[in-house]
Design a protein around this motif. Structure first.
Motif, PDB file in Angstrom:
ATOM      1  N   GLU A  44       0.831  -1.208   0.000  1.00 23.79           N
ATOM      2  CA  GLU A  44       0.000   0.000   0.000  1.00 23.79           C
ATOM      3  C   GLU A  44       0.864   1.256   0.000  1.00 23.79           C
ATOM      4  OE1 GLU A  44      -3.265   0.268  -0.440  1.00 23.79           O
ATOM      5  OE2 GLU A  44      -3.552  -1.908  -0.483  1.00 23.79           O
ATOM      6  N   ALA A  45       1.932   1.250   0.809  1.00 26.35           N
ATOM      7  CA  ALA A  45       2.830   2.411   0.848  1.00 26.35           C
ATOM      8  C   ALA A  45       3.506   2.605  -0.509  1.00 26.35           C
ATOM      9  CB  ALA A  45       3.875   2.230   1.944  1.00 26.35           C
ATOM     10  N   MET A  46       3.914   1.516  -1.148  1.00 27.44           N
ATOM     11  CA  MET A  46       4.533   1.605  -2.468  1.00 27.44           C
ATOM     12  C   MET A  46       3.538   2.130  -3.493  1.00 27.44           C
ATOM     13  SD  MET A  46       6.754  -1.933  -2.331  1.00 27.44           S
ATOM     14  CE  MET A  46       7.306  -1.891  -4.023  1.00 27.44           C
ATOM     15  N   LEU A  47       2.291   1.655  -3.430  1.00 28.27           N
ATOM     16  CA  LEU A  47       1.258   2.118  -4.351  1.00 28.27           C
ATOM     17  C   LEU A  47       1.039   3.618  -4.201  1.00 28.27           C
ATOM     18  CD1 LEU A  47      -1.057   1.698  -6.384  1.00 28.27           C
ATOM     19  CD2 LEU A  47      -2.519   1.139  -4.425  1.00 28.27           C
ATOM     20  N   GLU A  48       0.898   4.082  -2.958  1.00 29.89           N
ATOM     21  CA  GLU A  48       0.677   5.510  -2.730  1.00 29.89           C
ATOM     22  C   GLU A  48       1.845   6.332  -3.261  1.00 29.89           C
ATOM     23  OE1 GLU A  48      -0.261   6.156   1.400  1.00 29.89           O
ATOM     24  OE2 GLU A  48      -1.893   4.693   1.335  1.00 29.89           O
ATOM     25  N   HIS A  49       3.055   5.883  -3.014  1.00 28.46           N
ATOM     26  CA  HIS A  49       4.236   6.596  -3.481  1.00 28.46           C
ATOM     27  C   HIS A  49       4.308   6.595  -5.003  1.00 28.46           C
ATOM     28  CE1 HIS A  49       8.640   7.017  -4.267  1.00 28.46           C
ATOM     29  NE2 HIS A  49       8.458   8.018  -3.438  1.00 28.46           N
ATOM     30  N   ASP A  50       4.085   5.439  -5.620  1.00 31.08           N
ATOM     31  CA  ASP A  50       4.161   5.331  -7.080  1.00 31.08           C
ATOM     32  C   ASP A  50       3.054   6.122  -7.767  1.00 31.08           C
ATOM     33  OD1 ASP A  50       6.375   3.756  -6.649  1.00 31.08           O
ATOM     34  OD2 ASP A  50       5.372   1.871  -7.148  1.00 31.08           O
ATOM     35  N   ALA A  51       1.853   6.136  -7.176  1.00 30.21           N
ATOM     36  CA  ALA A  51       0.753   6.922  -7.747  1.00 30.21           C
ATOM     37  C   ALA A  51       1.062   8.413  -7.651  1.00 30.21           C
ATOM     38  CB  ALA A  51      -0.559   6.595  -7.038  1.00 30.21           C
ATOM     39  N   ALA A  52       1.641   8.847  -6.543  1.00 30.97           N
ATOM     40  CA  ALA A  52       2.023  10.255  -6.402  1.00 30.97           C
ATOM     41  C   ALA A  52       3.100  10.619  -7.417  1.00 30.97           C
ATOM     42  CB  ALA A  52       2.500  10.535  -4.976  1.00 30.97           C
ATOM     43  N   ASP A  53       4.059   9.712  -7.647  1.00 31.58           N
ATOM     44  CA  ASP A  53       5.088   9.944  -8.668  1.00 31.58           C
ATOM     45  C   ASP A  53       4.459  10.082 -10.049  1.00 31.58           C
ATOM     46  OD1 ASP A  53       7.124   9.845  -6.784  1.00 31.58           O
ATOM     47  OD2 ASP A  53       7.847   7.852  -7.395  1.00 31.58           O
ATOM     48  N   ALA A  54       3.523   9.193 -10.373  1.00 34.70           N
ATOM     49  CA  ALA A  54       2.865   9.245 -11.684  1.00 34.70           C
ATOM     50  C   ALA A  54       2.091  10.552 -11.841  1.00 34.70           C
ATOM     51  CB  ALA A  54       1.942   8.042 -11.874  1.00 34.70           C
ATOM     52  N   ALA A  55       1.392  10.974 -10.789  1.00 34.18           N
ATOM     53  CA  ALA A  55       0.643  12.230 -10.843  1.00 34.18           C
ATOM     54  C   ALA A  55       1.583  13.410 -11.059  1.00 34.18           C
ATOM     55  CB  ALA A  55      -0.172  12.411  -9.570  1.00 34.18           C
ATOM     56  N   ALA A  56       2.717  13.411 -10.373  1.00 30.31           N
ATOM     57  CA  ALA A  56       3.686  14.500 -10.541  1.00 30.31           C
ATOM     58  C   ALA A  56       4.263  14.505 -11.951  1.00 30.31           C
ATOM     59  CB  ALA A  56       4.800  14.374  -9.507  1.00 30.31           C
ATOM     60  N   GLU A  57       4.508  13.318 -12.518  1.00 26.85           N
ATOM     61  CA  GLU A  57       5.010  13.242 -13.889  1.00 26.85           C
ATOM     62  C   GLU A  57       3.987  13.793 -14.874  1.00 26.85           C
ATOM     63  OE1 GLU A  57       6.005   9.153 -14.528  1.00 26.85           O
ATOM     64  OE2 GLU A  57       7.958   9.338 -13.554  1.00 26.85           O
ATOM     65  N   VAL A  58       2.716  13.435 -14.684  1.00 28.19           N
ATOM     66  CA  VAL A  58       1.663  13.945 -15.565  1.00 28.19           C
ATOM     67  C   VAL A  58       1.569  15.459 -15.428  1.00 28.19           C
ATOM     68  CG1 VAL A  58      -0.841  13.978 -15.950  1.00 28.19           C
ATOM     69  CG2 VAL A  58       0.348  11.796 -15.683  1.00 28.19           C
ATOM     70  N   ASP A  59       1.594  15.962 -14.204  1.00 22.52           N
ATOM     71  CA  ASP A  59       1.521  17.411 -13.995  1.00 22.52           C
ATOM     72  C   ASP A  59       2.678  18.131 -14.678  1.00 22.52           C
ATOM     73  OD1 ASP A  59      -0.747  17.020 -12.458  1.00 22.52           O
ATOM     74  OD2 ASP A  59       0.301  17.223 -10.536  1.00 22.52           O
ATOM     75  N   GLY A  60       3.877  17.551 -14.605  1.00 24.71           N
ATOM     76  CA  GLY A  60       5.040  18.183 -15.217  1.00 24.71           C
ATOM     77  C   GLY A  60       5.010  18.147 -16.734  1.00 24.71           C
ATOM     78  N   ALA A  61       4.573  17.035 -17.293  1.00 19.07           N
ATOM     79  CA  ALA A  61       4.578  16.871 -18.747  1.00 19.07           C
ATOM     80  C   ALA A  61       3.360  17.481 -19.419  1.00 19.07           C
ATOM     81  CB  ALA A  61       4.664  15.387 -19.108  1.00 19.07           C
ATOM     82  N   LEU A  62       2.238  17.496 -18.702  1.00 17.20           N
ATOM     83  CA  LEU A  62       0.976  17.985 -19.264  1.00 17.20           C
ATOM     84  C   LEU A  62       0.362  18.993 -18.295  1.00 17.20           C
ATOM     85  CD1 LEU A  62      -0.404  14.453 -20.252  1.00 17.20           C
ATOM     86  CD2 LEU A  62       0.760  16.083 -21.765  1.00 17.20           C
ATOM     87  N   PRO A  63       0.923  20.192 -18.213  1.00 15.33           N
ATOM     88  CA  PRO A  63       0.451  21.148 -17.210  1.00 15.33           C
ATOM     89  C   PRO A  63      -1.047  21.458 -17.311  1.00 15.33           C
ATOM     90  CG  PRO A  63       2.300  22.073 -18.481  1.00 15.33           C
ATOM     91  CD  PRO A  63       2.022  20.690 -19.016  1.00 15.33           C
ATOM     92  N   TRP A  64      -1.610  21.336 -18.497  1.00 16.14           N
ATOM     93  CA  TRP A  64      -3.033  21.585 -18.692  1.00 16.14           C
ATOM     94  C   TRP A  64      -3.901  20.541 -18.009  1.00 16.14           C
ATOM     95  CZ3 TRP A  64      -4.917  17.317 -21.028  1.00 16.14           C
ATOM     96  CH2 TRP A  64      -4.055  16.589 -21.850  1.00 16.14           C
ATOM     97  N   SER A  65      -3.329  19.396 -17.656  1.00 21.17           N
ATOM     98  CA  SER A  65      -4.126  18.313 -17.054  1.00 21.17           C
ATOM     99  C   SER A  65      -4.655  18.689 -15.675  1.00 21.17           C
ATOM    100  CB  SER A  65      -3.310  17.021 -16.968  1.00 21.17           C
ATOM    101  OG  SER A  65      -2.240  17.166 -16.035  1.00 21.17           O
ATOM    102  N   LEU A  76      -5.421   9.748 -17.041  1.00 20.99           N
ATOM    103  CA  LEU A  76      -4.059  10.039 -17.481  1.00 20.99           C
ATOM    104  C   LEU A  76      -3.027   9.529 -16.475  1.00 20.99           C
ATOM    105  CD1 LEU A  76      -4.497  13.672 -18.870  1.00 20.99           C
ATOM    106  CD2 LEU A  76      -4.671  11.495 -20.100  1.00 20.99           C
ATOM    107  N   VAL A  77      -3.301   9.734 -15.193  1.00 18.62           N
ATOM    108  CA  VAL A  77      -2.363   9.269 -14.174  1.00 18.62           C
ATOM    109  C   VAL A  77      -2.310   7.745 -14.166  1.00 18.62           C
ATOM    110  CG1 VAL A  77      -1.870   9.225 -11.691  1.00 18.62           C
ATOM    111  CG2 VAL A  77      -2.614  11.365 -12.778  1.00 18.62           C
ATOM    112  N   ASN A  78      -3.460   7.099 -14.327  1.00 22.13           N
ATOM    113  CA  ASN A  78      -3.503   5.634 -14.380  1.00 22.13           C
ATOM    114  C   ASN A  78      -2.669   5.126 -15.553  1.00 22.13           C
ATOM    115  OD1 ASN A  78      -4.392   2.897 -14.918  1.00 22.13           O
ATOM    116  ND2 ASN A  78      -6.165   3.287 -13.636  1.00 22.13           N
ATOM    117  N   MET A  79      -2.801   5.760 -16.689  1.00 17.55           N
ATOM    118  CA  MET A  79      -2.027   5.342 -17.861  1.00 17.55           C
ATOM    119  C   MET A  79      -0.534   5.535 -17.613  1.00 17.55           C
ATOM    120  SD  MET A  79      -4.461   6.766 -20.949  1.00 17.55           S
ATOM    121  CE  MET A  79      -3.461   6.101 -22.297  1.00 17.55           C
ATOM    122  N   ALA A  80      -0.151   6.667 -17.010  1.00 22.19           N
ATOM    123  CA  ALA A  80       1.262   6.920 -16.719  1.00 22.19           C
ATOM    124  C   ALA A  80       1.781   5.921 -15.689  1.00 22.19           C
ATOM    125  CB  ALA A  80       1.446   8.351 -16.214  1.00 22.19           C
ATOM    126  N   PHE A  81       0.964   5.582 -14.716  1.00 21.37           N
ATOM    127  CA  PHE A  81       1.348   4.602 -13.693  1.00 21.37           C
ATOM    128  C   PHE A  81       1.624   3.248 -14.339  1.00 21.37           C
ATOM    129  CE2 PHE A  81       0.403   1.218 -10.721  1.00 21.37           C
ATOM    130  CZ  PHE A  81       0.973   1.637  -9.527  1.00 21.37           C
TER     131      PHE A  81
END
Length: 120
Positions: A44-65, A76-81
């Motif tokens: 669960e801790a790994m999932l939360e960390h990895d999902a937060a990483d994916a969200a940050a990557e999406v935010d950085g690459a697609l600021p409009w998201s 979009l975050v699910n796809m990046a994850f």
């Protein structure tokens, strides 16, 4: 020296999986993934960390998201994850250039059709 200090010294820290001296898949400070695996709370801790990483990557690459509603941004975050961010024209979320253009334009029907028309 505490027990944990001794174990840290003796085992060493490896943040990526490796095969130990007896051929067991291992990570961290000697965690034998073949014999012990990970606990539910660790997963669960790994999932939360990895999902937060994916969200940050999406935010950085697609600021409009950030302006999308939660459900559409979650896609979009699910796809990046699951696939990684990738780069334009290659595998990963950013490889879905036509779908992303449709989402950014607010044409969600076209975005869905582009997703359905992919190997994904």
């Amino acid at each position: 020296m505490t027990l944990l200090d001794q174990l840290r010294r003796d085992e060493g820290l490896r943040l990526t999986p490796y095969w130990d001296s007896v051929g067991a898949l291992t990570i961290g400070y000697g965690r034998n993934l073949d014999a012990k695996g990970i606990s539910r709370s660790e997963a669960e801790a790994m999932l939360e960390h990895d999902a937060a990483d994916a969200a940050a990557e999406v935010d950085g690459a697609l600021p409009w998201s950030g302006a999308l509603d939660d459900a559409r941004r979650a896609v979009l975050v699910n796809m990046a994850f699951n696939m990684g961010l990738g780069v334009h024209g290659q595998s990963g979320l950013l490889g879905f250039t036509r779908m992303l253009a449709a989402v950014e334009a607010g044409d969600y029907d076209r975005a869905a059709a582009e997703m359905m028309d992919s190997k994904w």
